[in-house]
Enzyme design. Sequence first.
Site, mmCIF file in Angstrom:
data_model
loop_
_atom_site.group_PDB
_atom_site.id
_atom_site.type_symbol
_atom_site.label_atom_id
_atom_site.label_comp_id
_atom_site.label_asym_id
_atom_site.label_seq_id
_atom_site.Cartn_x
_atom_site.Cartn_y
_atom_site.Cartn_z
ATOM 1 N N GLU A 1 7.431 6.785 -4.709
ATOM 2 C CA GLU A 1 6.439 6.183 -5.481
ATOM 3 C C GLU A 1 5.718 6.378 -6.529
ATOM 4 O OE1 GLU A 1 4.219 8.961 -2.683
ATOM 5 O OE2 GLU A 1 5.904 8.169 -3.178
ATOM 6 N N ASP B 1 2.433 8.075 -10.447
ATOM 7 C CA ASP B 1 2.377 7.740 -9.140
ATOM 8 C C ASP B 1 0.620 7.168 -8.507
ATOM 9 O OD1 ASP B 1 3.041 10.121 -6.498
ATOM 10 O OD2 ASP B 1 0.809 9.477 -6.591
ATOM 11 N N ILE B 2 1.722 6.604 -7.104
ATOM 12 C CA ILE B 2 0.226 5.624 -7.049
ATOM 13 C C ILE B 2 -0.269 6.067 -6.655
ATOM 14 C CG2 ILE B 2 0.201 3.552 -5.396
ATOM 15 C CD1 ILE B 2 3.139 2.478 -6.288
#
Length: 218
Positions: free
Chosen positions: A139, A96-97
């Site tokens: 994301e 996950d960003i």
Amino acid sequence: MLIIGLVYGLTYHFVIMPLFGNRLIDCIIQSVGFALINYFVVTGIYKKYNVLKKSNTLLQTTLQIDKLTGLFNRRSFDNHIKKLPLDDTYSIIFIDIDNFRNFNNNFGHQIGDSVLKRVSQTIKSTVRSNDSVYRYGGEEFVIILNECDKDNAFKIAEKIRLNICELNNSPFPVITISLGIGNYPEDGTEIDKIIEASDKALLAAKRLGKNQVSICEK
């Protein structure tokens, strides 16, 4: 083909045969004519079949690729996990960003899309050739590491994390990611359990401060 043969036979019998009295010539003309008709018909059908086959292949490929990042999409991931071997070990990494909403809300969706593309390219260039990378949604990304135990999965995940951190994103904030690792069969013998384990490990990485790799602990 039956209709073509019938039409050809009737045409030959009522139109061509009255023009020739020689049986040998009749046989030769009949053989050559029927062969040519079949050749052109079969060739036409074969060409159309190839065109349809290529179109279907292209369509199937397009349906499995995320347009923005060029990675495999969620549909492809769902199909892939059904075919994973049960006699080997593999690891799944959820990514996950960190703080991705800030890129969209503060700098616009173009910058957010640019971040997604750069992260995707970095992940893909870091994993091994026999591994598969997917955009899971938004994301989030997921990687299937074939023939890979947790120790090696951690090394690959950490390498990805460091490569992302080193991206020059000036004048915007540094890009960081959080990663969670689950393993088959260590964390379960069903794919749903491995996905759940990876997701829990990712949440743990987030809780611990982000920008780090977390391994699912039993």
